[in-house]
Design a protein around this motif. Structure first.
Motif, PDB file in Angstrom:
ATOM      1  N   UNK A 154       5.587  -7.653   1.929  1.00  0.00           N
ATOM      2  CA  UNK A 154       4.663  -7.316   3.009  1.00  0.00           C
ATOM      3  C   UNK A 154       5.298  -6.334   3.968  1.00  0.00           C
ATOM      4  N   UNK A 155       4.463  -5.562   4.646  1.00  0.00           N
ATOM      5  CA  UNK A 155       4.935  -4.555   5.586  1.00  0.00           C
ATOM      6  C   UNK A 155       4.478  -4.910   6.998  1.00  0.00           C
ATOM      7  N   UNK A 156       5.437  -4.971   7.915  1.00  0.00           N
ATOM      8  CA  UNK A 156       5.138  -5.103   9.340  1.00  0.00           C
ATOM      9  C   UNK A 156       5.429  -3.751   9.967  1.00  0.00           C
ATOM     10  N   UNK A 165      -0.608   0.894  -2.239  1.00  0.00           N
ATOM     11  CA  UNK A 165       0.003   0.873  -3.569  1.00  0.00           C
ATOM     12  C   UNK A 165       1.437   0.350  -3.544  1.00  0.00           C
ATOM     13  N   UNK A 166       2.030   0.289  -2.347  1.00  0.00           N
ATOM     14  CA  UNK A 166       3.444  -0.070  -2.248  1.00  0.00           C
ATOM     15  C   UNK A 166       3.678  -1.545  -1.925  1.00  0.00           C
ATOM     16  N   UNK A 167       2.798  -2.142  -1.101  1.00  0.00           N
ATOM     17  CA  UNK A 167       3.047  -3.504  -0.614  1.00  0.00           C
ATOM     18  C   UNK A 167       1.814  -4.375  -0.835  1.00  0.00           C
ATOM     19  N   UNK A 168       2.004  -5.685  -0.617  1.00  0.00           N
ATOM     20  CA  UNK A 168       0.929  -6.649  -0.845  1.00  0.00           C
ATOM     21  C   UNK A 168       0.071  -6.887   0.391  1.00  0.00           C
ATOM     22  N   UNK A 169       0.630  -6.675   1.555  1.00  0.00           N
ATOM     23  CA  UNK A 169      -0.124  -6.867   2.798  1.00  0.00           C
ATOM     24  C   UNK A 169       0.511  -6.052   3.918  1.00  0.00           C
ATOM     25  N   UNK A 170      -0.281  -5.845   4.965  1.00  0.00           N
ATOM     26  CA  UNK A 170       0.161  -5.062   6.119  1.00  0.00           C
ATOM     27  C   UNK A 170      -0.237  -5.777   7.391  1.00  0.00           C
TER      28      UNK A 170
END
Length: 308
Positions: free
Chosen positions: A85-87, A117-122
């Motif tokens: 995931x991205x924060x 396309x890079x992470x599962x969630x933001x």
């Protein structure tokens, strides 16, 4: 739920320590450097198999950061991470949300495709939503926007008897909420924009302002600072002596922070979403519960079912 691992490509992030503590996260270890030709070398040292990985990123000036971020997310997945995931407290590329002139790239949508396309969630904080109702219009992953106003409110509460000033109609949603929560009065200005660097702010509620001994200009983001500077000038014309400025995000392009401090007489306060000298209030209390809920939903079932 297993202990998450928190990674970052930029160590000097003011949000890193409080977010890590709030999540009870393990610190992710990696090595990154530049080859002589400018290409990125990246190696993940922490075992991540079956673990939830959280990447904290400062996406201000993103063009040099997005490829290393993609490399990191891809490598974590390749190493068997349960999720990535991205924060990104400050979410870039939200400005160009339509085609204003023929041939223009709608970069907000393109950037959303890259991140999706890079992470599962933001998870982000107060993104600039203008023509979009929510982030899920352009992101194909669960993309949650957290409000930074509770953190900003905690600082404003330490500034009693200050009149809250919203520079324009768009800022009313924040300044009115803050005024109600803190019991302070507020005024919303009228802004005319003639260009990126040409704005005019007028304050018509002069009777309310003339009795104020101090005022706080409040906005979601301070970028080039032109709107804030014009609002300061308008306040000074009404006779207000002490003027402070506060925002969730302090971008401070083109030395905007220096210009604001030279023009105003009070403090400049922003959150720790972006590294800088004026990080005054912490966003981690708003971010941690949202991230923990996301990770719990991954553990309990399909993330996309929980956040359609």
């Amino acid at each position: 739920m297993s202990q998450p691992i928190l990674f970052t490509l930029e160590k000097a992030l003011p949000l890193l320590a409080p977010l890590s503590a709030g999540l009870s996260a393990e610190s992710g270890k990696l090595v990154t450097r530049r080859f002589p030709d400018g290409e990125t070398y990246l190696r993940v040292l922490s075992p991540v198999g079956g673990r939830h990985c959280v990447v904290l990123a400062n996406l201000l000036q993103p063009d040099t950061k997005i490829l290393p971020l993609q490399f990191l997310a891809h490598t974590l997945r390749a190493q068997g991470a349960a999720s990535v995931g991205l924060v990104a407290p400050y979410l870039s590329y939200m400005r160009q949300d339509t085609v204003f002139n023929p041939g223009e790239a709608v970069t907000s949508r393109i950037f959303a495709e890259v991140i999706s396309s890079a992470v599962d969630w933001l998870v982000t904080v107060d993104p600039h939503l203008h023509r979009y109702q929510n982030l899920n219009e352009i992101y194909s992953i669960p993309a949650l926007a957290v409000s930074g106003m509770p953190a900003l409110q905690s600082w404003i509460a330490t500034q009693p008897d200050a009149l809250l000033i919203g520079p324009d109609a768009e800022s009313r949603q924040w300044v009115e909420t803050l005024a109600k929560a803190t019991g302070q009065h507020f005024v919303v200005g009228k802004k005319q924009r003639r260009g990126d660097r040409d704005v005019q702010v007028s304050l018509t509620a002069a009777n309310n302002i003339s009795h104020a001994t101090s005022a706080i200009v409040v906005d979601d983001v301070i970028s080039s600072g032109h709107t804030v500077l014009e609002t300061i000038s308008a306040l000074q014309r009404t006779g207000v002596k002490k003027i402070s400025c506060a925002a969730v995000h302090g971008v401070f392009a083109e030395n905007a922070d220096r210009k604001i401090l030279e023009a105003s007489t009070g403090p400049l306060a922003v959150s720790n979403s972006i590294p800088g000298d004026y990080c005054t209030f912490d966003l981690s209390p708003q971010l941690v519960p949202v991230i923990n809920n996301l990770l719990a939903d991954i553990e309990n079932g399909d993330l996309r079912d929980a956040y359609p």
